[in-house]
Design an enzyme around this catalytic site. Structure first.
Site, short mmCIF file in Angstrom:
data_model
loop_
_atom_site.label_atom_id
_atom_site.label_comp_id
_atom_site.label_asym_id
_atom_site.label_seq_id
_atom_site.Cartn_x
_atom_site.Cartn_y
_atom_site.Cartn_z
CG HIS A 81 -3.41 -0.84 -2.55
ND1 HIS A 81 -3.91 0.44 -2.53
CD2 HIS A 81 -3.29 -1.22 -1.24
CE1 HIS A 81 -4.07 0.83 -1.27
NE2 HIS A 81 -3.70 -0.15 -0.47
CE LYS A 98 -7.25 -0.08 0.21
NZ LYS A 98 -7.74 0.94 1.15
CB SER A 135 -0.95 -0.01 1.19
OG SER A 135 -0.24 -0.19 2.38
#
Ligand code: PLP
Length: 394
Positions: free
Chosen positions: A210, A241, A182
């Site tokens: 991610h 995300k 991250s």
């Protein structure tokens, strides 16, 4: 009455002395490429909404329609009255997207990691964890009370040396890693780790927070990118995300998911996700999978932006994602750098310990597929000016 919280003043003083005191910045807009803070416009370079799906009209429409039908809250935990057809549909969709047999939702990715890790292993077991894994993985490992073996970042040789040491142990073993880290944006060597998990008889868990939406032709993440969908038995991910909504999940075999549903406390004792988040995620996953041009454009921006930063002379850590870390070093110059970026119309805060190791403070720039070429040019100009300031301040 004596103040039983007086000790906090010293703690706060200590945090401030180390330049680590945190304050909130309020955005007056959605997560768009351009935001407004205190009435002023900035280019946003710190959102995890990598594909810009939080402001996608079809996603918003789906969320509104779901609220109209199901209301604003789910009103209960999954096992009592908080399960709807939307929860089932999203779990089935995630399983299809990740090419697993089954999947299970959590309210956040944080709860998915802490709950799952601490239930799969216990005090008699061993967990192998990359030194830069996300806090939710670290907390899951600690909560499990298992013996924690930290291996050097991305270093499968070091991991193997730890596994060799434990070769004769009959304890349950779990290897856990972020796919994309991250704060560093780099990529774990998943196929090599899968080989080690096989060789040493370990469970293997990855965190696709991610990588989802960003990696793989269909945007399904690291397992697709490496073509190892069938080699990772425990796949965690978030909907917060690139998916642009809220929630976490574990994807895996039916047996694993049945076990989680029956045992994991952060699933059982938590109110389930509201319909708006579920409907938004369902629409967003379709867009991720069937509109690869967004991802392709994002990658064009990533490559251009990284090259631009390197041309300026900045130290860009070797990322392979929409997370692009510019290393500065100590906390104060990093704060100054972020301030200068802001003065030049770019919002991306300084990242300091405990989010990153001491002396590794950075600007964590993130790109969104909705950024325009002009915004990227303007952002690079801001980095150039801020770098000049940094050099003159030295
Ligand atoms: C690698 C990683 N895992 C897990 C999480 C937690 O996910 P969520 O924000 O959905 O709780 C994050 C979020 O910051 C993350 O970066």
């Amino acid at each position: 009455m004596t103040d039983s919280l007086s000790w906090i003043e010293n703690e706060l003083k200590d945090i401030k002395n180390k330049d680590l005191f945190r304050i909130l910045t309020e955005l007056e807009t959605a997560q768009s490429p351009e935001i407004i803070i205190e009435g002023k416009k900035y280019i946003l370079l710190s959102s995890n909404s990598y594909l810009g799906l939080t402001i996608e009209p079809r996603v918003i429409k789906a969320a509104i329609e779901a609220i109209e039908r199901y209301g604003t809250g789910s009103g209960g935990s999954r096992l009592v009255s908080g399960s709807t057809d939307l929860h089932r549909q999203l779990e089935e969709r995630i399983a299809q997207f990740k090419k697993t047999e089954s999947a299970i939702l959590f309210s956040t990715g944080y709860l998915a990691n802490t709950g799952t890790i601490s239930t799969l292993i216990g005090k008699d077991d061993i967990v192998y964890s990359d030194e830069l894994n996300h806090a939710s993985i670290i907390d899951g490992c600690r909560l499990s009370k298992a013996e924690i073996r930290i291996y050097k970042h991305l270093d499968s040789n070091h991991l193997e040396s730890l596994l060799v040491n434990d070769k004769n142990s009959k304890r349950k073993k779990l290897i856990v890693t972020d796919t994309v880290f991250s704060m560093d944006g780099d990529l774990a060597p998943l196929p090599e780790i899968a080989d080690l998990a096989d060789k040493y008889g370990c469970m293997f868990m990855i965190d696709e927070a991610h990588s989802t939406g960003v990696l793989g032709k269909r945007g399904s993440g690291g397992t697709e990118h490496f073509g190892i969908e069938q080699r990772v038995p425990i796949v965690m991910g978030t909907l917060s995300k690139a998916v642009g909504s809220l929630g976490g999940y574990i994807a895996g075999s039916k047996k694993l998911i049945d076990f989680i549903r029956n045992r994991v406390r952060s699933y059982i004792f938590d109110t389930s996700l509201p319909a708006s988040s579920l409907a938004a995620s369902l629409t967003a996953i379709d867009i991720i999978e069937y509109e690869p041009e967004r991802r392709e454009y994002l990658w064009t921006l990533i490559n251009r932006f990284k090259k631009g930063l390197e041309d300026i002379g900045l130290t860009v850590l070797p990322s392979h994602s929409a997370v692009i870390p510019v290393l500065i070093g100590q906390a104060q110059p990093t704060l100054d750098f972020a301030k200068s970026l802001r003065e030049n119309g770019v919002y991306t805060p300084a990242v300091r310990p405990p989010s990153v190791p001491e002396g590794m403070c950075r600007i964590r720039a993130t790109l969104m597929a909705k950024h325009t070429d002009k915004q990227i040019e303007k952002a690079l100009e801001a980095f150039k000016k801020s770098y000049k300031n940094l050099l003159t301040d030295k």
